[in-house]
Scaffold this active site. Structure first.
Site, PDB file in Angstrom:
ATOM      1  N   GLY A 107       0.795  -1.206  -0.002  1.00 61.08           N
ATOM      2  CA  GLY A 107      -0.196   0.013   0.006  1.00 61.08           C
ATOM      3  C   GLY A 107       0.790   1.269   0.067  1.00 61.08           C
ATOM      4  O   GLY A 107       1.895   1.299  -0.644  1.00 61.08           O
ATOM      5  N   SER A 108       0.542   2.284   0.871  1.00 62.41           N
ATOM      6  CA  SER A 108       1.047   3.465   0.746  1.00 62.41           C
ATOM      7  C   SER A 108       2.407   3.825   0.950  1.00 62.41           C
ATOM      8  O   SER A 108       3.044   3.191   1.990  1.00 62.41           O
ATOM      9  CB  SER A 108       0.353   4.289   1.685  1.00 62.41           C
ATOM     10  N   CYS A 109       3.014   4.645   0.433  1.00 60.34           N
ATOM     11  CA  CYS A 109       4.506   5.024   0.450  1.00 60.34           C
ATOM     12  C   CYS A 109       4.712   5.710   1.734  1.00 60.34           C
ATOM     13  O   CYS A 109       5.893   5.963   2.333  1.00 60.34           O
ATOM     14  CB  CYS A 109       4.795   5.863  -0.855  1.00 60.34           C
TER      15      CYS A 109
END
Length: 579
Positions: A70-72
């Site tokens: 998912g998110s950085c």
């Protein structure tokens, strides 16, 4: 390789991504975890309601997960957890992982705080399940005491030696500002972890680290700005955590809003552009096919690689600005031809009559099937997806997969044929059926016909075309008085729809706009405190929204979202095309 005897119930050699020693109760899951939207940085609790560890606290544990996904922004969340004293004591992965590891690197470089991170073989990782206590240290992951009598040392990991140019050496020297050499040290450390042989120039950077995750994210950026940090390549900024110009009239928390605005200002001081969008591919100056760039923000990365054909790794937050300050990035990952090929084929059943909910549902499903591998999707050769369809697919895919790109055969630029996408390799084939997507729809909608309090659109940011489509759906209809319909979008897109008269049409229906922020970052009362149920057309927000907002989140096509804004109720049944 591992050793198991009566005296050594579990001991496995490890590659240490971050050196150190730690011992604690084992918290194990064979499901990867996104720290952004998945872990509360203030409490250390897992808030991703779809994750097996939901409700568990990471503080003081040895967290064993396959890796991040998912998110950085997971890097910034882990750094904040470390500084809050809520982080795991150590972490064990079954594969090399960059996003979370980078968060620890920055904590070491900037604050002298750390935790060990170890990688063990997948077969050894699987045997961790059921253990109570684990120790990391000296190149081993073991049950306490199990290393006694263990003669096998951790096998060395053969990585190419990083060769630094004269330019690189200069960027590490006292001849440059403190911010530049600090940033360069972090870039070099990540390049060594990745096994890069050299650093390369990038044409542009998209910074995701401007999202406020707590005081550490603000302190990090202000330190770099105060130390003379100035970007050396064109640098855009991701959505931030408040509408910088209008948060006061929106009534959002002044303490958090001012902190979010101050964080944005720190990046502006370093020369970044105030784009404030999670969809930088909608901006003028989007990268060209084959161009080396350094983008963070998970949906932006997969769109750049997959749809635009540009070349970027899935850069963690905090590393993004380090690359912008130096102009240098590791030659690794999707910068290299061999790392852009598919490793899995996903065959999609023909589904006639589908609506726009097809693309986020399919992206979400493909991501679960390819959690770490670049997929080549077949069966869509004649689907003719729009840029917004691919945006919706990519955002949902990047929510459930750690892979930095996808191919859709006959659609995306590096997949004119299946052979081109796979490099001619014979790969495993998995199938996606209508029944699979119906299961995912039910996952997002465990109940039907719920009363809706808020319709949330724009994750990622709504485009001009999406705003125009929304205006057509709203024309001649009256919004329910008890339902808010809010669209998040960039400043640039908002200016375009104002000029085109679309904004006035939508505002007449009762649509409100939030610029700069998106649904992963907005604050109350944009999400009304009394609201119980949110409806969205975003697969990404349908996944993250419950943990981020504390509300029920339901999912539907755009037309059904508008219908719910009129009737006050979510769809009463599965869409006809899935029935």
């Amino acid at each position: 390789m591992s050793v198991e005897t009566d005296l050594n119930p579990f001991a496995a050699p490890a590659r240490m991504l971050i050196e150190g020693a730690a011992e604690g109760p084992l918290l194990f899951s064979d499901t990867a975890l996104s720290f952004w939207g998945g872990v509360d940085p203030e409490t250390g609790l897992v808030i991703d309601q779809a994750h097996p560890l939901h409700g568990r606290c990471l503080e003081g544990t040895i967290l064993a997960i396959p890796g991040g996904r998912g998110s950085c922004t997971g890097s910034a969340v882990l750094m904040q957890l470390i500084l809050n004293g809520k982080a795991p004591a150590g972490m064990v992965f079954s594969q090399a992982e960059e996003i979370l590891t980078l968060g620890v690197m920055v904590a070491e470089e900037m604050y002298g705080r750390s935790l060990p991170i170890a990688v063990i073989a997948p077969e050894a990782f699987a045997r961790l399940e059921g253990l109570d206590v684990l120790r990391i240290g000296a190149g081993l992951v073991a049950v306490p005491g199990a290393s006694h009598g263990l003669n096998d040392a951790a096998p060395p990991v053969a990585l190419p030696k990083l060769v630094l140019s004269d330019k690189d050496q200069h960027l590490l020297s006292d001849a440059v500002p403190q911010a530049t050499r600090t940033a360069m040290r972090i870039v070099v450390r990540m390049a060594e972890l990745l096994g890069a042989g050299r650093l390369i120039d990038v044409a542009q950077v998209h910074v995701d680290g401007c999202i406020y995750t707590g005081p550490a994210s603000l302190d990090f950026a202000e330190k770099l700005a105060d130390w003379g940090g100035r970007v050396v390549v064109p640098t855009s900024l991701n959505a931030i955590s408040a509408d910088q110009a209008r948060w006061r009239e929106q009534g959002t928390d002044p303490v958090l809003s001012m902190a979010a605005s101050a964080l944005a200002d720190a990046y502006l001081r370093m020369g970044a552009r105030p784009t404030f969008t999670c969809a930088p591919y909608q901006l003028k100056g989007a990268p060209a096919e084959g161009e080396n760039i350094a983008w963070a923000e998970s949906n932006a990365v997969v769109y750049a690689n997959s749809v635009l054909g540009a070349r970027t790794m899935k850069y963690p937050d905090l590393l993004d600005i380090c690359i912008a300050l130096t102009g240098r990035a590791p030659e690794a990952g999707c910068h290299l031809d061999e790392n852009r090929k598919a490793r899995l084929v996903v065959e999609v059943e023909a589904m006639e009559g589908r609506d726009d909910s097809f693309w986020p549902l399919l992206g979400y499903r493909v991501g679960t099937l390819a959690p770490n591998a670049i997929p080549a999707v077949t069966g869509l050769e004649h689907a003719h997806p729009t840029a917004d369809d691919l945006k919706a697919f990519g955002a949902a895919f990047a929510t459930t997969s750690a892979a930095p790109m996808f191919h859709i055969v006959g659609v995306t630029p590096e997949a004119p044929t299946l052979s081109a996408a796979t490099g001619g390799q014979a790969l495993q084939i998995v199938k996606v059926t209508r029944s699979d997507l119906a299961d995912d729809w039910h996952h997002f909608n465990p109940t039907n016909g719920d009363t809706v309090d808020l319709v949330a659109l724009g994750n990622p940011h709504f485009s001009f075309d999406e705003c125009r489509a929304l205006a057509k759906l709203c024309a001649g209809r009256t919004k329910h008085a008890d339902v808010a319909l809010t669209v998040t979008l960039s400043r640039a897109t908002h200016a375009r729809i104002v000029e085109a008269g679309i904004a006035a049409t939508l505002e007449a229906f009762g649509v409100t706009f939030v610029r700069d922020a998106c649904w992963c970052t907005v604050l109350q009362p944009i999400v009304p405190p009394a609201a119980r149920t949110i409806l969205t057309n975003s697969g990404k927000y349908a996944h993250y929204g419950p943990g981020l907002s504390g509300k029920q989140v339901r999912f539907a096509a755009l037309a059904d979202c508008v219908a719910a804004a009129v009737t006050g109720r979510a769809p009463a049944a599965l869409p006809a095309w899935l029935g």
